[in-house]
Design a protein around this motif. Structure first.
Motif, PDB file in Angstrom:
ATOM      1  N   GLN A  18       0.767  -1.346   0.128  1.00 21.16           N
ATOM      2  CA  GLN A  18      -0.032  -0.104  -0.129  1.00 21.16           C
ATOM      3  C   GLN A  18       0.859   1.255  -0.009  1.00 21.16           C
ATOM      4  O   GLN A  18       0.587   2.061  -0.579  1.00 21.16           O
ATOM      5  CB  GLN A  18      -0.816  -0.055   1.257  1.00 21.16           C
ATOM      6  CG  GLN A  18      -1.940  -1.165   1.013  1.00 21.16           C
ATOM      7  CD  GLN A  18      -2.859  -1.143   2.404  1.00 21.16           C
ATOM      8  OE1 GLN A  18      -3.449  -0.195   2.796  1.00 21.16           O
ATOM      9  NE2 GLN A  18      -3.009  -2.448   2.975  1.00 21.16           N
ATOM     10  N   ASN A  19       2.056   1.232   0.813  1.00 19.74           N
ATOM     11  CA  ASN A  19       2.884   2.372   0.837  1.00 19.74           C
ATOM     12  C   ASN A  19       3.418   2.632  -0.440  1.00 19.74           C
ATOM     13  O   ASN A  19       3.686   3.898  -1.005  1.00 19.74           O
ATOM     14  CB  ASN A  19       3.886   2.239   1.887  1.00 19.74           C
ATOM     15  CG  ASN A  19       3.281   2.569   3.067  1.00 19.74           C
ATOM     16  OD1 ASN A  19       3.491   3.840   3.716  1.00 19.74           O
ATOM     17  ND2 ASN A  19       2.747   1.637   3.984  1.00 19.74           N
ATOM     18  N   LEU A  20       3.841   1.494  -1.243  1.00 16.98           N
ATOM     19  CA  LEU A  20       4.613   1.689  -2.671  1.00 16.98           C
ATOM     20  C   LEU A  20       3.633   2.218  -3.726  1.00 16.98           C
ATOM     21  O   LEU A  20       4.131   2.751  -4.291  1.00 16.98           O
ATOM     22  CB  LEU A  20       5.285   0.403  -2.910  1.00 16.98           C
ATOM     23  CG  LEU A  20       6.389  -0.145  -2.097  1.00 16.98           C
ATOM     24  CD1 LEU A  20       6.825  -1.614  -2.549  1.00 16.98           C
ATOM     25  CD2 LEU A  20       7.581   0.824  -2.194  1.00 16.98           C
ATOM     26  N   ASN A  21       2.485   1.843  -3.493  1.00 13.80           N
ATOM     27  CA  ASN A  21       1.336   2.129  -4.443  1.00 13.80           C
ATOM     28  C   ASN A  21       1.011   3.808  -3.979  1.00 13.80           C
ATOM     29  O   ASN A  21       1.156   4.414  -5.128  1.00 13.80           O
ATOM     30  CB  ASN A  21       0.045   1.465  -4.231  1.00 13.80           C
ATOM     31  CG  ASN A  21       0.164   0.203  -4.860  1.00 13.80           C
ATOM     32  OD1 ASN A  21       1.111  -0.245  -5.665  1.00 13.80           O
ATOM     33  ND2 ASN A  21      -0.809  -0.575  -4.377  1.00 13.80           N
ATOM     34  N   ALA A  22       1.059   4.219  -2.884  1.00 11.73           N
ATOM     35  CA  ALA A  22       1.123   5.417  -2.544  1.00 11.73           C
ATOM     36  C   ALA A  22       2.267   6.452  -2.942  1.00 11.73           C
ATOM     37  O   ALA A  22       2.167   7.574  -3.451  1.00 11.73           O
ATOM     38  CB  ALA A  22       0.766   5.722  -1.021  1.00 11.73           C
ATOM     39  N   MET A  23       3.297   5.794  -3.127  1.00  8.34           N
ATOM     40  CA  MET A  23       4.682   6.446  -3.734  1.00  8.34           C
ATOM     41  C   MET A  23       4.466   6.499  -5.199  1.00  8.34           C
ATOM     42  O   MET A  23       5.566   7.212  -5.705  1.00  8.34           O
ATOM     43  CB  MET A  23       5.890   5.867  -3.193  1.00  8.34           C
ATOM     44  CG  MET A  23       5.860   5.907  -1.648  1.00  8.34           C
ATOM     45  SD  MET A  23       7.114   4.716  -0.971  1.00  8.34           S
ATOM     46  CE  MET A  23       8.686   5.704  -1.585  1.00  8.34           C
ATOM     47  N   ALA A  24       3.663   6.268  -6.087  1.00 13.26           N
ATOM     48  CA  ALA A  24       3.859   5.937  -7.308  1.00 13.26           C
ATOM     49  C   ALA A  24       4.002   7.153  -7.945  1.00 13.26           C
ATOM     50  O   ALA A  24       4.994   7.414  -8.846  1.00 13.26           O
ATOM     51  CB  ALA A  24       2.501   5.431  -7.936  1.00 13.26           C
ATOM     52  N   ARG A 242       6.732  10.710   5.963  1.00 11.27           N
ATOM     53  CA  ARG A 242       5.302  11.004   5.720  1.00 11.27           C
ATOM     54  C   ARG A 242       4.551   9.913   5.228  1.00 11.27           C
ATOM     55  O   ARG A 242       3.607   9.727   5.611  1.00 11.27           O
ATOM     56  CB  ARG A 242       5.688  12.142   4.665  1.00 11.27           C
ATOM     57  CG  ARG A 242       5.869  13.716   4.874  1.00 11.27           C
ATOM     58  CD  ARG A 242       5.846  14.429   3.920  1.00 11.27           C
ATOM     59  NE  ARG A 242       6.039  15.636   4.521  1.00 11.27           N
ATOM     60  CZ  ARG A 242       7.415  16.489   3.948  1.00 11.27           C
ATOM     61  NH1 ARG A 242       8.250  15.708   3.001  1.00 11.27           N
ATOM     62  NH2 ARG A 242       7.788  17.314   4.456  1.00 11.27           N
ATOM     63  N   LEU A 243       5.127   8.978   4.491  1.00 13.63           N
ATOM     64  CA  LEU A 243       4.625   7.735   4.225  1.00 13.63           C
ATOM     65  C   LEU A 243       4.404   6.698   5.155  1.00 13.63           C
ATOM     66  O   LEU A 243       3.340   6.096   4.982  1.00 13.63           O
ATOM     67  CB  LEU A 243       5.079   7.084   2.869  1.00 13.63           C
ATOM     68  CG  LEU A 243       5.196   7.765   1.491  1.00 13.63           C
ATOM     69  CD1 LEU A 243       6.292   7.230   0.619  1.00 13.63           C
ATOM     70  CD2 LEU A 243       3.656   7.909   0.979  1.00 13.63           C
ATOM     71  N   ASP A 244       5.124   6.767   6.389  1.00 12.43           N
ATOM     72  CA  ASP A 244       4.947   6.061   7.258  1.00 12.43           C
ATOM     73  C   ASP A 244       3.824   6.395   8.082  1.00 12.43           C
ATOM     74  O   ASP A 244       3.197   5.370   8.897  1.00 12.43           O
ATOM     75  CB  ASP A 244       6.035   6.200   8.304  1.00 12.43           C
ATOM     76  CG  ASP A 244       6.527   4.885   9.039  1.00 12.43           C
ATOM     77  OD1 ASP A 244       6.354   3.975   8.762  1.00 12.43           O
ATOM     78  OD2 ASP A 244       6.602   5.263  10.564  1.00 12.43           O
TER      79      ASP A 244
END
Length: 284
Positions: A18-24, A242-244
């Motif tokens: 989910q975090n990697l998808n948010a970092m797209a 921030r993503l954390d």
């Protein structure tokens, strides 16, 4: 009327995905045109799934390592690059294949290679006006022996030939001032580190030396004792922090008791939070 309950997967792999998808959006801005966000994210997730240590790594360091590899345009596939562990910290490690790929893509170099020399090889090199090397590996029916040196060669588009040779003792001097001389890549990947060390020395003489030197500077496995954290590293860690926060919200949400019809609204809310955090990052 019976209400169907939805369950959220809060496993480490699912949360990291989910975090990697948010970092797209950040990946898209960093990656070169020939690597899609989907491919990069898929390869990164495969690396995480295949290594349980990465699933339990410090999340800031893990996302920071992945961002660095995106900036360098390298896939964490174990050939171009890898994500390695130092204790609980994940770090980006460009492999020699990834370094050579970047050099070839510059368009200034016609040929480049870096190799290890073993005690049972036949090896001869000459310096002066005509740098040259002859390397004949030991026969296949004979053990190669111990590593004794490493060398890197390059042929420029104008025909110029460049050569760097480092004895094992010289390589070990570089290792001894490394932050990780006693663990991590220098123990598990000595050949890779030796080839990168001699390639780094040769890179200072290449036409695009500044660009490739920047990549070496971002290579955490080559950082030395006392080397300061650079601005780009701090910038990437801020992004991971921030993503954390997204991850913390995901983990805090109840796993059950959520009506299916409400689940879509919550997903939209998570997307809005992701967009807000990424816009904060992009605006800095």
């Amino acid at each position: 009327m019976a209400t169907q309950l939805a369950t959220r997967d809060n496993s480490p792999v699912a949360v990291i995905r989910q975090n990697l998808n948010a970092m797209a959006p950040s990946f898209k801005a960093a990656l070169p045109a020939h690597i899609t966000v989907e491919k990069f994210t898929r390869v990164a997730m495969t690396a995480v799934q295949n290594n349980p240590d990465l699933q339990n790594a410090d999340r800031n360091s893990l996302f920071g390592a992945i961002v660095r590899l995106a900036q360098d345009g390298l896939l964490p596939d174990g050939r171009e690059a890898a994500i390695v562990m130092f204790g609980k910290q994940a770090q980006a490690m460009p492999m020699i294949a990834g370094v050579l790929k970047k050099i070839r893509q510059s368009g200034d170099v016609a040929y480049v290679s870096a190799q290890i020399v073993y005690s049972n090889d036949r090896f001869k090199w000459t310096l002066g006006f005509d740098e040259n090397v002859e390397h004949e590996p030991a026969p296949l029916d004979q053990e190669p022996g111990e590593a004794v040196a490493a060398y890197a060669v390059a042929v420029l588009k104008d025909g110029s030939r460049l050569l760097e040779v480092m004895r094992k003792s010289e390589i070990e001097k570089v290792r001894n001032v490394s932050r990780a001389k006693g663990n991590g890549p220098w123990v598990q990947w000595w050949g890779e580190m030796a080839r990168k060390t001699v390639m780094r020395r040769l890179s200072k003489r290449l036409p695009m030396s500044t660009d490739i030197e920047d990549q070496f500077e971002r290579d955490e496995t080559l950082k030395t004792i006392g080397q300061d954290t650079g601005p780009s590293e701090v910038h990437e860690i801020k992004l991971a922090s921030r993503l954390d926060a997204i991850e913390a919200q995901i983990e805090d949400e109840p796993q059950t008791g959520r009506a299916e019809e409400d689940h879509g609204d919550q997903h939209d809310g998570a997307e809005r939070i992701t967009d807000d955090l990424l816009s904060q990052h992009e605006g800095k």
